[in-house]
Scaffold this motif. Structure first.
Motif, PDB file in Angstrom:
ATOM      1  N   GLY A 183      40.678  37.448  35.248  1.00  0.00           N
ATOM      2  CA  GLY A 183      40.197  38.669  36.182  1.00  0.00           C
ATOM      3  C   GLY A 183      41.075  39.766  36.551  1.00  0.00           C
ATOM      4  O   GLY A 183      40.835  40.986  36.452  1.00  0.00           O
ATOM      5  N   TYR A 184      42.309  39.507  36.615  1.00  0.00           N
ATOM      6  CA  TYR A 184      43.220  40.356  37.033  1.00  0.00           C
ATOM      7  C   TYR A 184      43.396  41.277  35.953  1.00  0.00           C
ATOM      8  O   TYR A 184      43.362  42.564  35.781  1.00  0.00           O
ATOM      9  N   ARG A 185      43.591  40.859  34.556  1.00  0.00           N
ATOM     10  CA  ARG A 185      43.813  41.615  33.485  1.00  0.00           C
ATOM     11  C   ARG A 185      42.334  42.363  33.048  1.00  0.00           C
ATOM     12  O   ARG A 185      42.693  43.639  32.641  1.00  0.00           O
ATOM     13  N   GLU A 186      41.523  41.877  33.182  1.00  0.00           N
ATOM     14  CA  GLU A 186      40.223  42.709  32.970  1.00  0.00           C
ATOM     15  C   GLU A 186      39.942  43.918  33.969  1.00  0.00           C
ATOM     16  O   GLU A 186      39.739  44.790  33.576  1.00  0.00           O
ATOM     17  N   ALA A 187      40.615  43.559  35.157  1.00  0.00           N
ATOM     18  CA  ALA A 187      40.477  44.573  36.019  1.00  0.00           C
ATOM     19  C   ALA A 187      41.368  45.768  35.862  1.00  0.00           C
ATOM     20  O   ALA A 187      41.173  46.831  35.863  1.00  0.00           O
ATOM     21  N   LYS A 188      42.506  45.340  35.076  1.00  0.00           N
ATOM     22  CA  LYS A 188      43.389  46.441  34.765  1.00  0.00           C
ATOM     23  C   LYS A 188      42.946  47.332  33.565  1.00  0.00           C
ATOM     24  O   LYS A 188      43.206  48.264  33.280  1.00  0.00           O
ATOM     25  N   LYS A 189      42.272  46.646  32.598  1.00  0.00           N
ATOM     26  CA  LYS A 189      41.701  47.210  31.401  1.00  0.00           C
ATOM     27  C   LYS A 189      40.857  48.270  32.011  1.00  0.00           C
ATOM     28  O   LYS A 189      40.651  49.251  31.445  1.00  0.00           O
ATOM     29  N   LYS A 199      34.623  45.794  38.338  1.00  0.00           N
ATOM     30  CA  LYS A 199      35.746  44.809  37.735  1.00  0.00           C
ATOM     31  C   LYS A 199      37.045  45.246  38.729  1.00  0.00           C
ATOM     32  O   LYS A 199      37.746  44.309  39.207  1.00  0.00           O
ATOM     33  N   MET A 200      37.090  46.345  38.979  1.00  0.00           N
ATOM     34  CA  MET A 200      38.119  46.848  39.977  1.00  0.00           C
ATOM     35  C   MET A 200      38.134  46.296  41.254  1.00  0.00           C
ATOM     36  O   MET A 200      39.117  45.906  41.857  1.00  0.00           O
ATOM     37  N   ILE A 201      36.768  46.618  41.606  1.00  0.00           N
ATOM     38  CA  ILE A 201      36.482  46.151  43.327  1.00  0.00           C
ATOM     39  C   ILE A 201      36.837  44.748  43.172  1.00  0.00           C
ATOM     40  O   ILE A 201      37.404  44.222  44.300  1.00  0.00           O
ATOM     41  N   ASP A 202      36.438  43.908  42.289  1.00  0.00           N
ATOM     42  CA  ASP A 202      36.281  42.350  42.385  1.00  0.00           C
ATOM     43  C   ASP A 202      37.735  41.750  42.074  1.00  0.00           C
ATOM     44  O   ASP A 202      38.082  40.596  42.364  1.00  0.00           O
ATOM     45  N   SER A 203      38.712  42.586  41.535  1.00  0.00           N
ATOM     46  CA  SER A 203      39.958  42.060  41.363  1.00  0.00           C
ATOM     47  C   SER A 203      40.755  41.823  42.342  1.00  0.00           C
ATOM     48  O   SER A 203      41.675  40.864  42.363  1.00  0.00           O
ATOM     49  N   PHE A 204      40.198  42.276  43.530  1.00  0.00           N
ATOM     50  CA  PHE A 204      40.688  41.681  44.984  1.00  0.00           C
ATOM     51  C   PHE A 204      40.454  40.187  44.924  1.00  0.00           C
ATOM     52  O   PHE A 204      41.396  39.549  45.671  1.00  0.00           O
ATOM     53  N   SER A 205      39.641  39.630  44.397  1.00  0.00           N
ATOM     54  CA  SER A 205      39.301  38.137  44.356  1.00  0.00           C
ATOM     55  C   SER A 205      40.353  37.535  43.326  1.00  0.00           C
ATOM     56  O   SER A 205      40.575  36.309  43.605  1.00  0.00           O
ATOM     57  N   ALA A 206      40.764  38.130  42.580  1.00  0.00           N
ATOM     58  CA  ALA A 206      41.794  37.594  41.582  1.00  0.00           C
ATOM     59  C   ALA A 206      43.293  37.662  41.790  1.00  0.00           C
ATOM     60  O   ALA A 206      44.122  37.273  40.907  1.00  0.00           O
ATOM     61  N   ILE A 207      43.180  38.144  43.019  1.00  0.00           N
ATOM     62  CA  ILE A 207      44.856  38.075  43.372  1.00  0.00           C
ATOM     63  C   ILE A 207      45.457  36.901  43.493  1.00  0.00           C
ATOM     64  O   ILE A 207      46.747  36.497  42.778  1.00  0.00           O
ATOM     65  N   GLY A 208      44.486  35.986  43.910  1.00  0.00           N
ATOM     66  CA  GLY A 208      45.049  34.464  43.638  1.00  0.00           C
ATOM     67  C   GLY A 208      45.367  33.750  42.300  1.00  0.00           C
ATOM     68  O   GLY A 208      46.256  33.979  41.884  1.00  0.00           O
ATOM     69  N   SER A 209      44.326  33.394  41.943  1.00  0.00           N
ATOM     70  CA  SER A 209      44.554  32.420  40.714  1.00  0.00           C
ATOM     71  C   SER A 209      43.874  32.720  39.384  1.00  0.00           C
ATOM     72  O   SER A 209      44.326  32.596  38.522  1.00  0.00           O
ATOM     73  N   LEU A 210      42.761  33.770  39.701  1.00  0.00           N
ATOM     74  CA  LEU A 210      42.039  34.258  38.384  1.00  0.00           C
ATOM     75  C   LEU A 210      42.770  35.132  37.565  1.00  0.00           C
ATOM     76  O   LEU A 210      42.398  36.480  37.839  1.00  0.00           O
ATOM     77  N   TYR A 211      43.740  34.676  36.682  1.00  0.00           N
ATOM     78  CA  TYR A 211      44.378  35.717  36.045  1.00  0.00           C
ATOM     79  C   TYR A 211      43.805  36.616  35.174  1.00  0.00           C
ATOM     80  O   TYR A 211      43.962  37.605  34.986  1.00  0.00           O
TER      81      TYR A 211
END
Ligand code: HEM
Length: 423
Positions: A182-188, A168-180
């Motif tokens: 994904g960003y929250r999941e990555a932070k958790k 999830k952290m690695i893929d947060s990279f892809s959430a920088i743009g739109s997938l909000y």
């Protein structure tokens, strides 16, 4: 100075997301330069630079500032608050030396052995699954290898969850743009793993657990900074995570590598035979050829001249990583997968820069580049030689117009067998 060519538009962020890895190289080609200007992130002007001279400038600490240039979201999900990536000057030198002190011959040989053993021991498990997704399987295996190498003992019941959090952290990279979301999941995910690592550090300091000397857990826990102070436990956890999480991110290179073994004629047998260190050259070519890190951000520390163009102090500067790896003045026939090109490579720190360039100790160049090469060598030799398998029909696309780069299917293999006939 000459006028820097400009890609018009008030904010080209969306265009960049839409064109992915191709955005920068296609502009360089269009303008026929190694430099152009574009507006990003709500209208900020950035100067993008490409090639060997560009990398040399970018890694000149007197000319390029790195501190404070990473997007906040990337820091919050990928690297962590206060991570070594965000430091500069003496603090950076001090902490980087700690990371580099882990890269002893002994530790690297141990990593090689661990990688080989973990894959080998995993054969039965892969046979039992019948169909294996290489991306997912390597995520789990690399999590185990990473923790073990770092001297961390994890509850086996929790390892799948830990691997998932890493991903999830690695893929947060892809959430920088739109997938909000994904960003929250990555932070958790980051919060969970940080807490686990902090507990490990505190337990080590209190003498409740006894990681071996020389392991990351031991060395990070007991390290004292240039002022003789131990690291704050949370910050220490963040830096420790910056050893393990990127190690798991090698899952991307693993699936690219298994794709290359399948897709390019003769590669599998050449890696299996491994004459003249072929596996090493193959791994270098995988790191060069496939899309991973697109570019890196910095800032002009002073007024700079680059190839006759003037860049004003404080201007945002972007190093074109992917494009530099695909330049024909540095790599002939760059779009051909050809490991033999590394027969004649001079080892320059400024052309093969998939994990950054310059110097390991004084620049931000990846502390784990040797580890990455070792893990990849052993993993590719395993897939080429220790097992045989079928590659079923699937979507092999590696879409360079999308961040982050990946094999669409993640690379499925099936009917795995021990390769008794191995070379
Ligand atoms: C820094 C890529 C694996 C630890 C970096 C940078 C890149 C990178 C592009 C930044 C360079 C810069 O800012 O100039 C990668 C890729 C990897 C990988 C593509 C493969 C999956 C690893 C591994 C480790 C690691 C296995 C384990 C030790 C670090 C650290 C930094 C770093 C600690 C920060 C260095 C600093 O700020 O001085 N990596 N890396 N990386 N990497 Fe890696």
């Amino acid at each position: 100075g000459k006028r820097i060519p400009k890609d018009r538009g008030i904010d080209n962020s969306l265009k960049i997301m839409k064109e992915g890895y191709e955005y920068v190289p296609s502009r360089m080609k269009k303008f026929n330069t190694n430099i152009f200007e574009t507006n990003v992130l709500g209208g900020k002007t950035a100067v993008v630079i490409s090639g060997k001279n560009a990398a040399e400038l970018f890694y000149d600490n007197d000319k390029t500032e790195r501190k404070g240039t990473l997007p906040k979201r990337v820091v919050k999900t990928l690297f962590g608050k206060g991570a070594i990536h965000t430091t500069a000057g003496k603090t950076h030198l001090d902490r980087k030396a700690l990371f580099m002190s882990l890269m002893t011959d002994e530790n690297l040989a141990y990593l090689r052995k661990l990688t080989r053993n973990y894959w080998f021991q995993n054969i039965e498990n892969m046979q039992y699954q019948r169909k294996v997704n290489v991306y997912n399987e390597s995520t789990l295996l690399l999590t185990k290898i990473g923790l073990r190498w770092a001297g961390i003992v994890e509850n086996p019941d929790n390892i799948n969850k830990m691997a998932d959090d890493m991903n999830k952290m690695i893929d947060s990279f892809s959430a920088i743009g739109s997938l909000y979301g994904g960003y929250r999941e990555a932070k958790k995910a980051r919060a969970r793993v940080e807490q686990f690592l902090e507990d490990q550090i505190v337990a080590t300091r209190k003498g409740k657990i006894h990681p071996e000397k020389g392991t990351a857990l031991y060395e990070f826990s007991h390290w004292k900074d240039m002022n003789g102070k131990p690291m704050d436990a949370r910050l220490c956890a963040i830096d420790l995570m910056n050893v393990i999480r990127p190690l798991v991110a090698i899952n991307k290179f693993v699936s690219f590598g298994v794709l290359a073994l399948h897709e390019f004629p003769g590669e599998r047998i050449r890696v299996a035979l491994n004459e003249d260190d072929y596996a090493y050259k193959f791994v270098q070519e995988v790191r060069r050829y496939y899309p991973f890190v697109p570019f890196l951000p910095g800032k002009a520390k002073e007024n700079i001249t680059f190839e006759g163009y003037k860049i004003k102090k404080d201007t945002m500067m972007v190093l074109d990583v992917y494009g530099t790896l695909h330049r024909d003045d540095l790599f002939s026939e760059p779009d051909r997968f050809n490991p033999y090109r590394f027969d004649v490579w001079d080892g320059s720190p400024f052309d093969l820069i998939p994990q950054g360039g310059g110097d390991y100790y004084t620049n931000h160049r990846c502390a784990g580049e040797w580890m990455t090469i070792i893990i990849m060598e052993e993993t590719m030799k395993f897939f080429a030689n220790e097992i045989s398998y079928n590659v079923p029909p699937q979507d092999f696309t590696v879409d360079t117009t999308k961040f982050p780069g990946k094999v669409a299917s993640g690379m499925d293999i099936e009917d795995i067998k021990v390769n008794i006939d191995r070379t």
